[in-house]
Write an enzyme that holds these catalytic residues in place. Structure first.
Site, PDB file in Angstrom:
ATOM      1  N   ASP A  81      39.195  44.196  40.681  1.00  0.00           N
ATOM      2  CA  ASP A  81      40.580  44.223  41.141  1.00  0.00           C
ATOM      3  C   ASP A  81      40.596  44.784  42.557  1.00  0.00           C
ATOM      4  OD1 ASP A  81      43.267  44.678  41.621  1.00  0.00           O
ATOM      5  OD2 ASP A  81      43.692  45.468  39.623  1.00  0.00           O
ATOM      6  N   HIS A  82      40.972  43.940  43.516  1.00  0.00           N
ATOM      7  CA  HIS A  82      40.911  44.364  44.917  1.00  0.00           C
ATOM      8  C   HIS A  82      41.972  45.407  45.260  1.00  0.00           C
ATOM      9  CE1 HIS A  82      39.019  44.211  48.664  1.00  0.00           C
ATOM     10  NE2 HIS A  82      38.966  42.913  48.866  1.00  0.00           N
ATOM     11  N   ARG A  83      42.938  45.638  44.384  1.00  0.00           N
ATOM     12  CA  ARG A  83      43.882  46.734  44.606  1.00  0.00           C
ATOM     13  C   ARG A  83      43.198  48.078  44.415  1.00  0.00           C
ATOM     14  NH1 ARG A  83      48.361  45.443  40.216  1.00  0.00           N
ATOM     15  NH2 ARG A  83      46.414  45.412  39.028  1.00  0.00           N
TER      16      ARG A  83
END
Length: 473
Positions: free
Chosen positions: A443-445
């Site tokens: 998850d790039h968040r």
């Protein structure tokens, strides 16, 4: 006294369950916590215990139907005399009734009825069953022609409606019933050869070859009960079936919702790393011949799981969760390692609690137990929740790499491909080596590219040279 038992929430806020089979019939005497039915949730097939000791009065729902949480499924006659016909307690008895209700048998997670198209409204759990008066002639009714007093008999008690007994279900286990559903076999047509007529897997398979092909083998699904109204007939030309429709329910519905939520909520990034794992393969070969690890069952998945747990300690951001409502990032200080498992029911992701605290032997034992439960359909709802990071082994299907979708609520998932013998550069020469590809989605968040790359590289380093782990801890 009649007690009505409503379908409880069997775990994790699930709103509905399918009654796979009843193990009791009206008139049967049951004991407290006796296994009375097999119920299939979206996560597992579970045994439903009786909350009362008494006699089964009515089965409100037949096997094979999907029941919403809070709907009545069975009534028990627990004795104690008839209850008053009025359902409204007097002021003198209202105070005593409340404590009595609080002492009723309860299943963990029992909840209220659920709107067909909405979500469950949770409330304080006061009990998993509801006490209702015994059926009786209503005290008020529509006007009727007058009759003489002599024509009315006051000596006869009120007559309760007699329920129609449901047909007895064939004796079988949940895995056998799942196999029969997959093959479209009606178990009522199968003769059991097991103890006391129990139907086994071999009985189901033998029925396919011995009987005339059923409609399911030609495309029309067959259910032990009446086919759902939503199932459309197959469109065919002669004997050629062109399509088959089946209702979306249980595990497939949950999996679809989870994948859509994950794919369209978390921005996925996937990275790949191909490595020479010959040293790890040699390590496994040596462990198999070591008496100290004899029978431990340590395999490549065990080593990858241990490498992942060690790498999490160096890159903790992969072991986090994005809490949107709270506006917070949750950092886990333990690793509940999810293992994606393909089962006859569909995809399950049970997890190993505190996997980071286990050694290779402990991980191997936990993986074996987890796999056995998943394949037999005995995985509990509790084992399917609480994961923090996941591994999926696509190599068992002969696949080298892929782009795995995150398990909702997790920041990373690692896919391990098949180990293949390939020409590889080794000490300045080309040699035949054991090669493995790892695929990491995150998850790039929560995880930056540098963090995800370092995490994947750490796992690769351990697998390429297990001795290097001494420099990482």
């Amino acid at each position: 006294m009649i007690k009505v038992f409503k379908l409880p929430d069997l775990g994790e806020g699930l709103t509905e369950s399918e009654i796979v089979a009843w193990l009791v019939a009206p008139g049967d005497e049951v004991t407290l916590n006796q296994h009375i039915a097999d119920v299939e949730t979206a996560k597992a097939v579970v045994e439903l215990p009786s909350p009362f000791a008494g006699v089964v009065s009515v089965l409100h729902q037949p096997a094979g139907v999907v029941v919403h949480v809070g709907e009545p499924i069975v009534s028990f006659d627990i004795g104690g005399g008839a209850e008053p016909t009025s359902t409204a307690p007097t002021d003198a008895t209202a105070g005593a009734a409340a404590p009595a209700e609080q002492r009723e048998a309860n299943l963990v997670g029992y909840g209220p009825a659920v709107e067909r198209g909405g979500h469950p409204q949770r409330r304080a759990r006061a009990g998993g069953a509801e006490s209702v008066p015994a059926p009786a002639t209503p005290t008020t009714a529509a006007p009727v022609p007058a009759v003489t007093p002599a024509a009315v008999s006051t000596d006869q008690p009120a007559v309760a409606p007699v329920p129609v007994p449901l047909a007895e279900r064939p004796r079988s286990t949940p895995p056998v019933r799942a196999l029969a559903r997959d093959l479209g076999i009606d178990l009522t047509t199968v003769t059991g050869t097991g103890k006391d007529g129990l139907i086994t897997r071999d009985d189901v398979r033998a029925h396919i070859t011995e009987s005339v092909p059923t409609p399911a083998l030609h495309g029309e699904p067959v259910s032990p009960t009446t086919a759902p109204a939503t199932a459309a007939p197959a469109t065919s030309r002669g004997d050629d079936v062109r399509e088959t429709r089946s209702p979306i329910k249980s595990l497939r519905k949950l999996t679809a919702a989870a994948m859509v939520q994950s794919a369209f909520t978390a921005p996925h990034v996937t990275e790949f790393l191909t490595i020479d794992v010959t040293p790890t393969v040699e390590l496994l070969d040596s462990l198999r011949t070591d008496r100290q690890f004899e029978g431990a069952g340590i395999g490549i998945l065990t080593v990858v799981a241990k490498a992942l747990c060690l790498a999490v300690g160096r890159t903790p951001s992969v072991n986090t969760r994005w809490d949107e409502p709270a506006g917070e990032i949750v950092q886990f200080h333990h690793v509940n390692l999810g293992i994606a498992a393909a089962t006859p029911r569909g995809l399950l992701v049970p997890n190993i609690v505190d996997a980071d605290r286990l050694d290779l032997r402990g991980l191997a034992a936990a993986l074996a137990e987890l796999t056995t439960a998943a394949r037999s359909g005995t995985t509990t709802p509790a084992a399917l929740s609480g994961g923090t990071i996941t591994i999926t082994n696509i190599g068992v299907f002969g696949i080298d790499a892929g782009t795995p979708i995150l398990n909702p609520g997790e920041a990373a998932i690692l896919a391990m491909g098949a180990i293949r013998s390939r020409p590889w550069e080794y000490r300045g020469e080309v040699a035949l080596r054991k090669v493995l590809t790892l695929s990491l989605s995150f998850d790039h968040r929560l995880v930056d590219g540098e963090q995800g790359s370092r995490f994947l590289a750490d796992i690769g380093t351990i697998l390429a040279d297990p001795a290097r782990v001494l420099t990482m801890v």
